[in-house]
Scaffold this motif. Structure first.
Motif, short mmCIF file in Angstrom:
data_model
loop_
_atom_site.label_atom_id
_atom_site.label_comp_id
_atom_site.label_asym_id
_atom_site.label_seq_id
_atom_site.Cartn_x
_atom_site.Cartn_y
_atom_site.Cartn_z
N ASP A 1 46.17 -22.71 117.16
CA ASP A 1 45.67 -23.65 116.53
C ASP A 1 44.60 -24.59 117.27
O ASP A 1 44.58 -25.64 116.85
N ASP B 1 41.38 -15.68 117.89
CA ASP B 1 40.77 -15.59 116.39
C ASP B 1 39.21 -15.51 116.71
O ASP B 1 38.44 -14.97 115.83
N ASP C 1 47.20 -16.97 112.28
CA ASP C 1 46.10 -17.31 113.22
C ASP C 1 46.86 -16.94 114.59
O ASP C 1 48.34 -17.08 114.64
N GLY D 1 41.37 -21.24 113.99
CA GLY D 1 42.52 -20.71 114.47
C GLY D 1 42.60 -20.96 116.05
O GLY D 1 42.49 -22.06 116.74
#
Length: 252
Positions: free
Chosen positions: A222, A232, A219, A228
């Motif tokens: 976070d 993303d 990814d 992600g």
């Protein structure tokens, strides 16, 4: 709390929260609020891109922030990328040891997010909704069509994508997205714009997959549980927004 939920549950809850936030911003429909909201996305996306490109250069964040501030006042934000390009080219010529790769995060994702702002500024909140529907349906259509009948690999960059899925996503997005475009333009213009935007969004998603493969990560970040990073979530929109603006400018 999120850590105690499954990945799917995290994805669903985060998705609902994002939709609610985007809907609320759209309901307010205020240029400053939209600029500030996109600015938050912009800086997080820039940070993730710096990591994907494996760049460490704190001054780049200053230039990125300054560029977004200028974009609020400047009537044609798409011009600003070329301004940055001139600064970088001049710095490279003058200092010789200037890291040429520092231009990359200004190309991606900065240029795409500038076109988000242009789309809203020039064509209104309805066009943002149109973009959201088109890219989301391209992704959803590709997933379910690929699961149902997908057999032919689309690209080595993203082995899970199938050609059948991509076609299914583009067809679904073009049909349904064209009706969302009726709030902005006539049907046939909406059809053409939706079609090319859907195609662009596929390659926006593919390009980010390429960057992640090159960087050796799953990814881009976070920040969003179950989803992600920011990149993303907006990868398809970064290409889609540029294509929608170009298509609208050429057809209206």
């Amino acid at each position: 709390m999120m850590k105690n939920l499954s990945s799917l549950q995290q994805r669903i809850l985060t998705g609902i929260a994002l939709l609610a936030l985007v809907g609320f911003i759209g309901w307010i429909d205020n240029f400053f609020i939209m600029w500030a909201f996109l600015g938050v996305i912009y800086m997080f996306a820039f940070y993730e891109a710096m990591k994907l490109f494996k760049l460490v250069a704190p001054p780049a964040y200053f230039w990125a922030a300054l560029l977004w501030i200028v974009a609020y006042f400047y009537p044609n934000p798409d011009d600003l990328f070329f301004f940055i390009a001139i600064i970088f080219a001049s710095s490279l010529a003058y200092m010789h040891n200037f890291d040429k790769r520092l231009l990359l995060p200004f190309l991606y994702p900065v240029s795409g997010i500038l076109f988000f702002l242009i789309l809203y500024q020039d064509f209104g909140i309805a066009s943002m909704f149109w973009l959201l529907v088109t890219v989301a349906l391209t992704d959803i259509g590709a997933f379910f069509t690929g699961k149902a009948i997908g057999k032919t690999k689309f690209s080595d960059t993203s082995p899970n994508k199938t050609l059948e899925g991509v076609f299914g996503g583009i067809i679904l997005a073009t049909i349904a997205g064209s009706f969302a475009g009726l709030y902005v333009v006539d049907f046939w213009i909406a059809f053409i714009v939706t079609f090319v935007t859907a195609i662009a969004s596929v390659f926006g998603d593919l390009f980010e997959s390429y960057l992640k493969r090159e960087a050796g990560v799953k990814d881009s970040g976070d920040l969003l549980p179950g989803h992600g990073g920011i990149l993303d979530r907006i990868d398809g929109y970064l290409f889609g927004a540029i294509m929608m603006v170009i298509a609208l400018r050429s057809l209206i």
